[in-house]
Design a protein around this motif. Structure first.
Motif, PDB file in Angstrom:
ATOM      1  N   LEU A   1       0.814  -1.223   0.000  1.00 47.79           N
ATOM      2  CA  LEU A   1       0.000   0.000   0.000  1.00 47.79           C
ATOM      3  C   LEU A   1       0.848   1.273   0.000  1.00 47.79           C
ATOM      4  O   LEU A   1       0.302   2.383  -0.016  1.00 47.79           O
ATOM      5  N   ALA A   2       2.170   1.113   0.009  1.00 48.56           N
ATOM      6  CA  ALA A   2       3.043   2.283   0.187  1.00 48.56           C
ATOM      7  C   ALA A   2       2.854   3.321  -0.915  1.00 48.56           C
ATOM      8  O   ALA A   2       2.958   4.533  -0.665  1.00 48.56           O
ATOM      9  N   ALA A   3       2.521   2.871  -2.146  1.00 46.46           N
ATOM     10  CA  ALA A   3       2.360   3.822  -3.256  1.00 46.46           C
ATOM     11  C   ALA A   3       1.206   4.790  -2.987  1.00 46.46           C
ATOM     12  O   ALA A   3       1.159   5.894  -3.541  1.00 46.46           O
ATOM     13  N   GLN A   4       0.287   4.385  -2.126  1.00 48.16           N
ATOM     14  CA  GLN A   4      -0.872   5.255  -1.866  1.00 48.16           C
ATOM     15  C   GLN A   4      -0.539   6.406  -0.927  1.00 48.16           C
ATOM     16  O   GLN A   4      -1.366   7.290  -0.706  1.00 48.16           O
ATOM     17  N   SER A   5       0.681   6.428  -0.381  1.00 50.07           N
ATOM     18  CA  SER A   5       1.047   7.564   0.477  1.00 50.07           C
ATOM     19  C   SER A   5       1.106   8.851  -0.356  1.00 50.07           C
ATOM     20  O   SER A   5       0.729   9.916   0.122  1.00 50.07           O
ATOM     21  N   THR A   6       1.555   8.757  -1.601  1.00 50.24           N
ATOM     22  CA  THR A   6       1.571   9.947  -2.473  1.00 50.24           C
ATOM     23  C   THR A   6       0.149  10.473  -2.653  1.00 50.24           C
ATOM     24  O   THR A   6      -0.105  11.672  -2.600  1.00 50.24           O
ATOM     25  N   MET A   7      -0.769   9.524  -2.860  1.00 49.92           N
ATOM     26  CA  MET A   7      -2.189   9.904  -3.045  1.00 49.92           C
ATOM     27  C   MET A   7      -2.709  10.589  -1.787  1.00 49.92           C
ATOM     28  O   MET A   7      -3.432  11.588  -1.869  1.00 49.92           O
ATOM     29  N   LEU A   8      -2.345  10.037  -0.639  1.00 50.27           N
ATOM     30  CA  LEU A   8      -2.787  10.603   0.639  1.00 50.27           C
ATOM     31  C   LEU A   8      -2.339  12.061   0.766  1.00 50.27           C
ATOM     32  O   LEU A   8      -3.135  12.943   1.135  1.00 50.27           O
ATOM     33  N   GLY A   9      -1.073  12.334   0.454  1.00 55.99           N
ATOM     34  CA  GLY A   9      -0.537  13.695   0.584  1.00 55.99           C
ATOM     35  C   GLY A   9      -1.240  14.666  -0.347  1.00 55.99           C
ATOM     36  O   GLY A   9      -1.670  15.755   0.059  1.00 55.99           O
ATOM     37  N   ALA A  10      -1.394  14.260  -1.611  1.00 57.74           N
ATOM     38  CA  ALA A  10      -2.035  15.160  -2.585  1.00 57.74           C
ATOM     39  C   ALA A  10      -3.504  15.367  -2.227  1.00 57.74           C
ATOM     40  O   ALA A  10      -4.037  16.483  -2.351  1.00 57.74           O
ATOM     41  N   LEU A  11      -4.153  14.308  -1.747  1.00 62.32           N
ATOM     42  CA  LEU A  11      -5.574  14.406  -1.401  1.00 62.32           C
ATOM     43  C   LEU A  11      -5.816  15.442  -0.300  1.00 62.32           C
ATOM     44  O   LEU A  11      -6.703  16.292  -0.425  1.00 62.32           O
ATOM     45  N   VAL A  12      -5.023  15.388   0.782  1.00 61.80           N
ATOM     46  CA  VAL A  12      -5.324  16.316   1.890  1.00 61.80           C
ATOM     47  C   VAL A  12      -5.055  17.767   1.494  1.00 61.80           C
ATOM     48  O   VAL A  12      -5.749  18.678   1.950  1.00 61.80           O
ATOM     49  N   VAL A  13      -4.077  17.977   0.626  1.00 61.82           N
ATOM     50  CA  VAL A  13      -3.807  19.360   0.196  1.00 61.82           C
ATOM     51  C   VAL A  13      -4.916  19.838  -0.745  1.00 61.82           C
ATOM     52  O   VAL A  13      -5.394  20.971  -0.623  1.00 61.82           O
ATOM     53  N   ALA A  14      -5.350  18.968  -1.660  1.00 57.95           N
ATOM     54  CA  ALA A  14      -6.447  19.357  -2.566  1.00 57.95           C
ATOM     55  C   ALA A  14      -7.699  19.675  -1.752  1.00 57.95           C
ATOM     56  O   ALA A  14      -8.391  20.681  -2.008  1.00 57.95           O
ATOM     57  N   GLU A  15      -7.973  18.851  -0.778  1.00 55.73           N
ATOM     58  CA  GLU A  15      -9.154  19.051   0.078  1.00 55.73           C
ATOM     59  C   GLU A  15      -9.048  20.380   0.843  1.00 55.73           C
ATOM     60  O   GLU A  15     -10.025  21.117   0.972  1.00 55.73           O
ATOM     61  N   LEU A  16      -7.851  20.676   1.336  1.00 56.66           N
ATOM     62  CA  LEU A  16      -7.639  21.952   2.048  1.00 56.66           C
ATOM     63  C   LEU A  16      -7.958  23.130   1.118  1.00 56.66           C
ATOM     64  O   LEU A  16      -8.652  24.077   1.507  1.00 56.66           O
ATOM     65  N   CYS A  17      -7.445  23.066  -0.097  1.00 57.60           N
ATOM     66  CA  CYS A  17      -7.691  24.158  -1.059  1.00 57.60           C
ATOM     67  C   CYS A  17      -9.180  24.305  -1.326  1.00 57.60           C
ATOM     68  O   CYS A  17      -9.700  25.423  -1.395  1.00 57.60           O
ATOM     69  N   GLU A  18      -9.858  23.169  -1.468  1.00 59.59           N
ATOM     70  CA  GLU A  18     -11.315  23.211  -1.721  1.00 59.59           C
ATOM     71  C   GLU A  18     -12.032  23.838  -0.525  1.00 59.59           C
ATOM     72  O   GLU A  18     -12.927  24.668  -0.687  1.00 59.59           O
ATOM     73  N   THR A  19     -11.630  23.433   0.680  1.00 64.60           N
ATOM     74  CA  THR A  19     -12.280  23.954   1.895  1.00 64.60           C
ATOM     75  C   THR A  19     -12.079  25.463   2.004  1.00 64.60           C
ATOM     76  O   THR A  19     -12.942  26.184   2.500  1.00 64.60           O
ATOM     77  N   LEU A  20     -10.935  25.933   1.534  1.00 66.46           N
ATOM     78  CA  LEU A  20     -10.675  27.378   1.564  1.00 66.46           C
ATOM     79  C   LEU A  20     -11.518  28.119   0.516  1.00 66.46           C
ATOM     80  O   LEU A  20     -11.558  29.348   0.505  1.00 66.46           O
ATOM     81  N   GLY A  21     -12.132  27.359  -0.397  1.00 64.59           N
ATOM     82  CA  GLY A  21     -12.997  27.977  -1.409  1.00 64.59           C
ATOM     83  C   GLY A  21     -12.261  28.367  -2.679  1.00 64.59           C
ATOM     84  O   GLY A  21     -12.762  29.179  -3.470  1.00 64.59           O
ATOM     85  N   ILE A  22     -11.082  27.774  -2.890  1.00 66.39           N
ATOM     86  CA  ILE A  22     -10.309  28.104  -4.096  1.00 66.39           C
ATOM     87  C   ILE A  22     -10.875  27.318  -5.282  1.00 66.39           C
ATOM     88  O   ILE A  22     -10.994  26.097  -5.200  1.00 66.39           O
ATOM     89  N   PRO A  23     -11.240  27.996  -6.383  1.00 67.05           N
ATOM     90  CA  PRO A  23     -11.754  27.245  -7.539  1.00 67.05           C
ATOM     91  C   PRO A  23     -10.622  26.625  -8.373  1.00 67.05           C
ATOM     92  O   PRO A  23      -9.480  27.080  -8.307  1.00 67.05           O
ATOM     93  N   GLY A  24     -10.977  25.601  -9.147  1.00 64.28           N
ATOM     94  CA  GLY A  24     -10.029  25.032 -10.111  1.00 64.28           C
ATOM     95  C   GLY A  24      -8.963  24.154  -9.500  1.00 64.28           C
ATOM     96  O   GLY A  24      -7.871  24.007 -10.059  1.00 64.28           O
ATOM     97  N   VAL A  25      -9.258  23.534  -8.360  1.00 66.06           N
ATOM     98  CA  VAL A  25      -8.262  22.673  -7.697  1.00 66.06           C
ATOM     99  C   VAL A  25      -8.292  21.288  -8.336  1.00 66.06           C
ATOM    100  O   VAL A  25      -9.367  20.728  -8.565  1.00 66.06           O
TER     101      VAL A  25
END
Ligand code: BTN
Length: 252
Positions: free
Chosen positions: A80-104
């Motif tokens: 499952l180690a390859a999914q750590s990259t996905m985990l990192g990108a996911l939480v940052v994308a989610e943060l940007c969305e929560t901040l209300g930034i469009p086009g994430v």
């Protein structure tokens, strides 16, 4: 001690944190800490790095006071180690969305983008342990890096510039690390993969990818849960690409 240091109390309440005003690389320090037995969820944070690494042997630099440069420690079975990259990108994308930034969106394999500009890069570095893999999940997030007049001005962006207001880096770190704690539990049942895959912004587009020796062009069809890209070549054949630097050529 600097401003960032004084705002870290909420992060320290939730986890083990090693903070440095300057370090070589947060990932290097996290790898060393894994070898000493760091707990899952521990974080190395540095305000600036003198030898930060990016993907494909590139350097990663941000001036002091402008970015969030940290490495989050987790442990996963090797498969499952390859999914750590996905985990990192996911939480940052989610943060940007929560901040209300469009086009994430997420550009395979590890860039979080706002529009077509990179706001964050993710670099996991793994340590093989007897039972599982220790992973130093490096995250470099541009918070107020000024790219104007630099070679990156058309390809990189900072959160504050996208949002038009100041942000508190310690609060961003607290949110990101709590979401990393939450989502890492969902790796085994595929929840991280699905949430990450739904945010990929280059699927269905014609892309070209340098696989280190060969440049392939085709339509990015999907990405498997082991991180391999399914690329449909002009002749119809689907190639499975496991590593490389991807450029979006045109909308398909
Ligand atoms: C990329 O090339 O896009 C990945 C960049 C990852 C940078 C982060 S900053 C914190 C951590 N320490 C490093 O040396 N690199 C990662």
């Amino acid at each position: 001690m600097d401003l960032l240091h004084h705002m870290l109390a909420p992060v320290r309440e939730a986890r083990s944190l090693r903070y440095f005003e300057q370090a070589g690389s947060a990932n290097d320090l996290a790898v060393a800490w894994i070898r000493e037995g760091a707990p899952a969820g521990a974080v190395v944070l540095t305000d600036t790095q003198t030898s930060g690494h990016g993907r494909l042997g590139r350097e990663w630099f941000a001036p002091a006071g402008t970015a969030l440069l940290f490495s989050y420690i987790l442990y996963l079975p090797a498969e499952l180690a390859a999914q750590s990259t996905m985990l990192g990108a996911l939480v940052v994308a989610e943060l940007c969305e929560t901040l209300g930034i469009p086009g994430v969106g997420i550009k395979y394999p590890n860039d979080v983008q706002i529009g077509a500009r990179k706001v964050c890069g993710v670099l996991p570095e793994a340590v093989a342990l007897p039972e599982h893999m220790g992973i130093a999940l490096g995250i470099g997030l541009n918070v107020r890096v000024n790219f104007a007049g630099t070679p990156l001005q058309n390809t990189a962006i900072s959160l504050e510039h996208a949002l038009g207001r100041p942000l508190n880096r310690a609060e961003l770190l607290d949110t990101l690390t709590r979401q990393l704690d939450h989502w890492r539990e969902h790796i085994p049942e595929g929840g991280v993969y699905r949430a990450w895959h739904s945010r990929l912004n280059m699927l269905g587009q014609t892309v070209s990818i340098d696989t280190g020796g060969e440049r392939l062009q085709g339509i990015a069809e999907s990405v498997r849960d082991d991180g391999a890209l399914m690329l449909r070549l002009p002749g119809g054949e689907v190639r499975i690409v496991t590593a490389g630097d991807l450029v979006v050529a045109r909308a398909g």
